[in-house]
Design a protein around this motif. Sequence first.
Motif, PDB file in Angstrom:
ATOM      1  N   LYS A   7       0.818  -1.214   0.000  1.00  0.00           N
ATOM      2  CA  LYS A   7       0.000   0.000   0.000  1.00  0.00           C
ATOM      3  C   LYS A   7       0.852   1.264   0.000  1.00  0.00           C
ATOM      4  N   ARG A   8       1.972   1.246   0.691  1.00  0.00           N
ATOM      5  CA  ARG A   8       2.767   2.467   0.828  1.00  0.00           C
ATOM      6  C   ARG A   8       3.919   2.569  -0.180  1.00  0.00           C
ATOM      7  N   THR A   9       4.224   1.465  -0.912  1.00  0.00           N
ATOM      8  CA  THR A   9       5.342   1.494  -1.861  1.00  0.00           C
ATOM      9  C   THR A   9       4.879   2.051  -3.203  1.00  0.00           C
ATOM     10  N   GLU A  10       5.526   3.092  -3.671  1.00  0.00           N
ATOM     11  CA  GLU A  10       5.184   3.715  -4.945  1.00  0.00           C
ATOM     12  C   GLU A  10       5.875   2.974  -6.092  1.00  0.00           C
ATOM     13  N   VAL A  11       5.113   2.662  -7.143  1.00  0.00           N
ATOM     14  CA  VAL A  11       5.639   1.941  -8.305  1.00  0.00           C
ATOM     15  C   VAL A  11       6.201   2.948  -9.300  1.00  0.00           C
TER      16      VAL A  11
END
Length: 426
Positions: free
Chosen positions: A383-387
């Motif tokens: 949820k918190r990791t940006e792709v």
Amino acid sequence: MRNFSLIFKQFSRSVLIIAGFAFWGFSNAYAQADPAKGEAIFKSKCTACHKIDQQLIGPALGPQLTEETDDKYLIQWIQNNQALIAAKNPKALAIYNKFNQAGMTVFTELSDADVTNVIAYVRTEWKTEQEKPKTAVGDPNLAADKGPSSMVIWGLIAVIIIAFIVILVLNRVVATLERLLLKGKGVVIDAETEPTAEEVAEAKKKDLIKRILKNKKLVFFIILCGTIAMGSWGWTTLWNTNVHTGYQPVQPIKYSHELHAGTMKIDCQYCHSGAYKSKNASIPSLNVCMNCHKVVKTESPEIHKIYDALGYDPKTQKYDSTAAKPIQWIRVHNLPDLAYFNHSQHVKVGGIKCQTCHGPVQTMKEVYQYSPLTMKWCIQCHKRTEVNGKGNAYYDSILAAHDKIKKGEKVTAAVLGGIECGKCHY
């Protein structure tokens, strides 16, 4: 004729004098050899291939230089062994063929005095090694005192227990003797006529329990608190079932990540090469260890466990496949079979560092499970990791599909990778 004879005698005398001075200077140079300077040169130029007391890539130099007394030949060999081999020197050819014609580094930059210092250092160190008392390698009984034996400890515990029993028996004997003395004096001891202090305390305790049970509000409050406490304990226990955070098994070989990944700055993927290209990070092959430890710390008992597992003899540098056996490593991080995790997708595509999941392994002397590895923990990370899809070929097909959707074009499952083998057959 007489003049010619006189000139020949004078010429011969001059040659002998010059030869004598040369021999004296050569001998004096060896007499003034400095082993300390030789040690510095040896450690900077020779340790990659040679050891004094055992064979490495080249022969053990201690016995080699002690047996060979022709120092002039040794100087020529060390400075330019290829020239001696090309000249077909018998000694040079013998050592060259003995080691499968492996070429030795040429040290033309070393002077005769430098080489002499190295020879003096090697012979001095070898003599010192020979004079040391022989002790078995890795023998713990010779290395350090093991402390008191288990028999001594159990003996002390037995003495304490026996002393405690003796004290109890003596107390009973003393009490019995006191009663006999009082009875001899005509004093009648009737335990029922007057309650003892223990009986009075017991009666008070029972009375207190009866009064507490009559107080219904207090009983309800106690039951409520007990229910909440038991419920919380049960929830916590069930929630942490099969969560092994902090699990730190003892491995068959003591391997320090603090030394290798921390102090030596070795990249994690040098050993765990599968993390970059496959689902599993992979257990390092022992041949990876041997890339360094065929030369480094060969005297360590832990390194000798690797040698034993490979059937490797460090003295002859040969492998015996019949003596090889696998090392029983104990797995630290383990996911249930229902969970699919791909290391390469996270490490290569996502660019996630090993420490994100495995913690600060560069500070761990012995690896333990740092993260809980639960589904909640994984979902929170997702949820918190940006792709970042820019310049990442893995997301090209997805971004192309999004462009088609924006234009109103047809998007099939195949466009999104639905016909890739790994979608079904992983």
